[in-house]
Design a protein around this motif. Structure first.
Motif, PDB file in Angstrom:
ATOM      1  N   ALA A   1      42.820  34.482  33.663  1.00  0.00           N
ATOM      2  CA  ALA A   1      41.383  33.987  34.271  1.00  0.00           C
ATOM      3  C   ALA A   1      41.175  34.627  35.714  1.00  0.00           C
ATOM      4  O   ALA A   1      40.188  34.910  36.593  1.00  0.00           O
ATOM      5  CB  ALA A   1      40.349  33.431  33.680  1.00  0.00           C
ATOM      6  N   ARG A   2      42.256  34.141  36.162  1.00  0.00           N
ATOM      7  CA  ARG A   2      42.562  34.295  37.567  1.00  0.00           C
ATOM      8  C   ARG A   2      42.674  35.551  38.130  1.00  0.00           C
ATOM      9  O   ARG A   2      42.498  35.415  39.404  1.00  0.00           O
ATOM     10  CB  ARG A   2      43.985  33.217  38.088  1.00  0.00           C
ATOM     11  CG  ARG A   2      44.006  31.847  37.958  1.00  0.00           C
ATOM     12  CD  ARG A   2      45.680  30.923  38.328  1.00  0.00           C
ATOM     13  NE  ARG A   2      46.462  31.586  38.188  1.00  0.00           N
ATOM     14  CZ  ARG A   2      47.058  30.501  36.512  1.00  0.00           C
ATOM     15  NH1 ARG A   2      46.104  29.645  36.613  1.00  0.00           N
ATOM     16  NH2 ARG A   2      48.011  31.436  35.994  1.00  0.00           N
ATOM     17  N   ALA A   3      43.378  36.200  37.506  1.00  0.00           N
ATOM     18  CA  ALA A   3      43.713  37.972  38.446  1.00  0.00           C
ATOM     19  C   ALA A   3      42.030  38.872  37.703  1.00  0.00           C
ATOM     20  O   ALA A   3      41.555  39.114  38.863  1.00  0.00           O
ATOM     21  CB  ALA A   3      44.232  38.621  36.789  1.00  0.00           C
ATOM     22  N   LYS A   4      40.901  37.999  37.016  1.00  0.00           N
ATOM     23  CA  LYS A   4      39.813  38.234  37.466  1.00  0.00           C
ATOM     24  C   LYS A   4      39.413  38.200  37.728  1.00  0.00           C
ATOM     25  O   LYS A   4      38.488  38.549  38.542  1.00  0.00           O
ATOM     26  CB  LYS A   4      39.069  37.717  35.683  1.00  0.00           C
ATOM     27  CG  LYS A   4      37.832  38.470  35.537  1.00  0.00           C
ATOM     28  CD  LYS A   4      38.136  40.239  35.064  1.00  0.00           C
ATOM     29  CE  LYS A   4      36.196  40.297  35.045  1.00  0.00           C
ATOM     30  NZ  LYS A   4      36.662  41.904  35.253  1.00  0.00           N
ATOM     31  N   ARG A   5      39.541  36.978  38.216  1.00  0.00           N
ATOM     32  CA  ARG A   5      38.741  36.817  39.643  1.00  0.00           C
ATOM     33  C   ARG A   5      39.134  37.133  40.788  1.00  0.00           C
ATOM     34  O   ARG A   5      38.336  37.390  41.587  1.00  0.00           O
ATOM     35  CB  ARG A   5      38.635  34.770  39.900  1.00  0.00           C
ATOM     36  CG  ARG A   5      38.173  34.243  38.981  1.00  0.00           C
ATOM     37  CD  ARG A   5      38.308  32.384  39.218  1.00  0.00           C
ATOM     38  NE  ARG A   5      39.105  32.030  38.997  1.00  0.00           N
ATOM     39  CZ  ARG A   5      39.732  31.701  37.889  1.00  0.00           C
ATOM     40  NH1 ARG A   5      39.258  30.996  37.032  1.00  0.00           N
ATOM     41  NH2 ARG A   5      40.829  30.502  38.410  1.00  0.00           N
ATOM     42  N   THR A   6      40.172  37.598  40.998  1.00  0.00           N
ATOM     43  CA  THR A   6      41.124  38.034  42.125  1.00  0.00           C
ATOM     44  C   THR A   6      40.214  39.290  42.083  1.00  0.00           C
ATOM     45  O   THR A   6      40.106  39.531  42.797  1.00  0.00           O
ATOM     46  CB  THR A   6      42.882  37.641  42.072  1.00  0.00           C
ATOM     47  OG1 THR A   6      42.981  36.483  41.947  1.00  0.00           O
ATOM     48  CG2 THR A   6      43.135  38.512  42.995  1.00  0.00           C
ATOM     49  N   GLN A   7      40.440  39.925  40.826  1.00  0.00           N
ATOM     50  CA  GLN A   7      40.191  41.021  40.883  1.00  0.00           C
ATOM     51  C   GLN A   7      38.474  40.962  41.202  1.00  0.00           C
ATOM     52  O   GLN A   7      37.964  41.947  42.739  1.00  0.00           O
ATOM     53  CB  GLN A   7      39.840  42.066  39.417  1.00  0.00           C
ATOM     54  CG  GLN A   7      39.220  43.397  39.814  1.00  0.00           C
ATOM     55  CD  GLN A   7      39.470  43.543  38.192  1.00  0.00           C
ATOM     56  OE1 GLN A   7      39.617  43.494  36.943  1.00  0.00           O
ATOM     57  NE2 GLN A   7      39.727  45.305  38.210  1.00  0.00           N
ATOM     58  N   ASN A   8      37.359  40.562  41.244  1.00  0.00           N
ATOM     59  CA  ASN A   8      36.228  40.462  41.652  1.00  0.00           C
ATOM     60  C   ASN A   8      36.234  40.546  43.198  1.00  0.00           C
ATOM     61  O   ASN A   8      35.329  40.384  43.640  1.00  0.00           O
ATOM     62  CB  ASN A   8      35.079  39.218  40.646  1.00  0.00           C
ATOM     63  CG  ASN A   8      35.153  39.474  39.392  1.00  0.00           C
ATOM     64  OD1 ASN A   8      35.289  41.127  39.010  1.00  0.00           O
ATOM     65  ND2 ASN A   8      35.264  38.350  38.349  1.00  0.00           N
ATOM     66  N   ILE A   9      36.808  39.541  43.081  1.00  0.00           N
ATOM     67  CA  ILE A   9      36.908  38.936  44.899  1.00  0.00           C
ATOM     68  C   ILE A   9      37.248  40.321  45.962  1.00  0.00           C
ATOM     69  O   ILE A   9      36.297  40.355  46.759  1.00  0.00           O
ATOM     70  CB  ILE A   9      37.827  37.862  45.344  1.00  0.00           C
ATOM     71  CG1 ILE A   9      37.354  36.672  44.755  1.00  0.00           C
ATOM     72  CG2 ILE A   9      38.275  37.560  46.902  1.00  0.00           C
ATOM     73  CD1 ILE A   9      37.949  35.023  44.655  1.00  0.00           C
ATOM     74  N   THR A  10      37.906  40.782  44.973  1.00  0.00           N
ATOM     75  CA  THR A  10      38.707  41.904  46.005  1.00  0.00           C
ATOM     76  C   THR A  10      37.914  43.579  45.864  1.00  0.00           C
ATOM     77  O   THR A  10      37.306  43.492  47.253  1.00  0.00           O
ATOM     78  CB  THR A  10      40.383  42.585  45.207  1.00  0.00           C
ATOM     79  OG1 THR A  10      41.356  41.360  45.438  1.00  0.00           O
ATOM     80  CG2 THR A  10      41.003  44.212  45.915  1.00  0.00           C
ATOM     81  N   HIS A  11      36.945  43.120  44.634  1.00  0.00           N
ATOM     82  CA  HIS A  11      36.056  43.610  45.084  1.00  0.00           C
ATOM     83  C   HIS A  11      34.889  44.123  45.425  1.00  0.00           C
ATOM     84  O   HIS A  11      34.366  44.628  46.490  1.00  0.00           O
ATOM     85  CB  HIS A  11      35.241  44.346  43.400  1.00  0.00           C
ATOM     86  CG  HIS A  11      34.420  45.284  43.560  1.00  0.00           C
ATOM     87  ND1 HIS A  11      34.592  46.516  43.982  1.00  0.00           N
ATOM     88  CD2 HIS A  11      32.905  44.621  43.194  1.00  0.00           C
ATOM     89  CE1 HIS A  11      32.985  47.231  43.394  1.00  0.00           C
ATOM     90  NE2 HIS A  11      32.895  46.178  42.804  1.00  0.00           N
TER      91      HIS A  11
ATOM     92  N   SER B   1      33.356  46.483  49.018  1.00  0.00           N
ATOM     93  CA  SER B   1      32.803  47.385  48.658  1.00  0.00           C
ATOM     94  C   SER B   1      31.383  46.027  50.644  1.00  0.00           C
ATOM     95  O   SER B   1      30.229  46.605  49.936  1.00  0.00           O
ATOM     96  CB  SER B   1      31.743  46.104  47.382  1.00  0.00           C
ATOM     97  OG  SER B   1      31.569  45.210  47.358  1.00  0.00           O
ATOM     98  N   LEU B   2      31.792  44.589  50.629  1.00  0.00           N
ATOM     99  CA  LEU B   2      30.419  44.045  51.543  1.00  0.00           C
ATOM    100  C   LEU B   2      30.617  45.178  52.062  1.00  0.00           C
ATOM    101  O   LEU B   2      31.400  46.051  53.764  1.00  0.00           O
ATOM    102  CB  LEU B   2      32.114  42.882  52.593  1.00  0.00           C
ATOM    103  CG  LEU B   2      31.579  42.000  53.479  1.00  0.00           C
ATOM    104  CD1 LEU B   2      30.712  41.103  52.774  1.00  0.00           C
ATOM    105  CD2 LEU B   2      32.345  41.001  53.912  1.00  0.00           C
ATOM    106  N   ASP B   3      29.182  44.530  53.371  1.00  0.00           N
ATOM    107  CA  ASP B   3      29.137  45.871  54.268  1.00  0.00           C
ATOM    108  C   ASP B   3      29.086  45.304  55.588  1.00  0.00           C
ATOM    109  O   ASP B   3      28.964  44.478  56.537  1.00  0.00           O
ATOM    110  CB  ASP B   3      27.176  45.700  54.217  1.00  0.00           C
ATOM    111  CG  ASP B   3      27.206  47.295  54.999  1.00  0.00           C
ATOM    112  OD1 ASP B   3      27.956  47.915  56.012  1.00  0.00           O
ATOM    113  OD2 ASP B   3      25.923  47.225  54.983  1.00  0.00           O
ATOM    114  N   LYS B   4      30.540  45.825  56.326  1.00  0.00           N
ATOM    115  CA  LYS B   4      31.006  45.370  57.719  1.00  0.00           C
ATOM    116  C   LYS B   4      29.878  45.544  58.880  1.00  0.00           C
ATOM    117  O   LYS B   4      29.906  44.503  59.498  1.00  0.00           O
ATOM    118  CB  LYS B   4      32.073  46.716  57.994  1.00  0.00           C
ATOM    119  CG  LYS B   4      33.142  45.929  57.130  1.00  0.00           C
ATOM    120  CD  LYS B   4      34.119  47.338  56.665  1.00  0.00           C
ATOM    121  CE  LYS B   4      35.190  47.303  55.593  1.00  0.00           C
ATOM    122  NZ  LYS B   4      34.992  47.579  54.277  1.00  0.00           N
ATOM    123  N   SER B   5      28.870  46.764  58.501  1.00  0.00           N
ATOM    124  CA  SER B   5      27.942  47.271  59.658  1.00  0.00           C
ATOM    125  C   SER B   5      26.935  45.146  59.716  1.00  0.00           C
ATOM    126  O   SER B   5      26.911  44.317  60.955  1.00  0.00           O
ATOM    127  CB  SER B   5      26.967  47.907  59.390  1.00  0.00           C
ATOM    128  OG  SER B   5      26.418  47.584  58.782  1.00  0.00           O
TER     129      SER B   5
END
Length: 152
Positions: free
Chosen positions: A31-41, A45-49
Motif C-alpha cells: 500500500a505504501r509503494a502504491k501511494r508513493t507510485q501515485n504521488i510520483t505519477h 504529470s503536474l503542469d509546470k506552467s
C-alpha cells in the motif's frame, strides 16, 4: 487434552500469528509503494506552467502588499515629525496606495505587452511572414474623384 497436544497447538498458534503478521506487513508495504507510485505519477504529470503562473500571481500579490505597507510606513514616518494639524489623512494614504498600485499594474502590463510583441515577432520570423503594416513600401492612393462619393 494431553500436554503434548496443548504444546503443539500453542506452537501452531504462534506460527499462524507470525505468518499473519508477515502477511499484514507485506500488504502495508504494498500500500505504501502504491501511494508513493501515485504521488510520483501525479508530480510527473503536474503542469509546470500552471504552477509557475500561480506562483507568479502569489509573488505579485505579495509585492503589492509589501509596497502598500512600505507606502504606509513612509507616510507614517514622514508624519511623525509633523504637528497634529499637518497629519496625513487616511484618504491621502489610500490615494498614494492606489497610485502606487496603478503604476505597478501599468508597469506589469507594459512588460507583458512587450513580451507579447517580442513573441509575435519571433513567431513571424520563424515562419518567414512578410509584414503588411510598417513594411516601408508606399502604396499609391486610390483615385479620389467626385464620382466616387455618393450623396444621401
Amino acid at each position: 487434552m494431553s500436554e503434548s497436544n496443548r504444546k503443539e497447538r500453542d506452537r501452531l498458534k504462534e506460527e499462524y500469528k507470525a505468518h499473519y503478521r508477515k502477511i499484514r506487513e507485506i500488504k502495508e508495504q504494498g500500500a505504501r509503494a502504491k501511494r508513493t507510485q501515485n504521488i510520483t505519477h501525479a508530480l510527473k504529470s503536474l503542469d509546470k506552467s500552471e504552477l509557475l503562473d500561480a506562483f507568479d500571481d502569489l509573488l505579485y500579490s505579495v509585492k503589492h502588499k509589501v509596497a502598500s505597507v512600505e507606502a504606509r510606513l513612509d507616510l507614517a514616518m514622514d508624519s511623525l515629525g509633523e504637528e497634529p494639524e499637518n497629519m496625513v489623512s487616511q484618504e491621502e494614504v489610500d490615494e498614494e496606495l492606489r497610485k502606487s498600485k496603478a503604476k505597478d499594474t501599468l508597469r506589469q502590463v507594459k512588460m507583458e505587452m512587450g513580451l507579447l510583441y517580442k513573441e509575435i515577432e519571433k513567431q513571424a520570423s520563424d515562419i518567414k511572414v512578410n509584414k503588411t503594416i510598417g513594411s516601408g513600401e508606399k502604396e499609391e492612393p486610390a483615385h479620389q474623384g467626385k464620382d466616387n462619393i455618393e450623396e444621401d
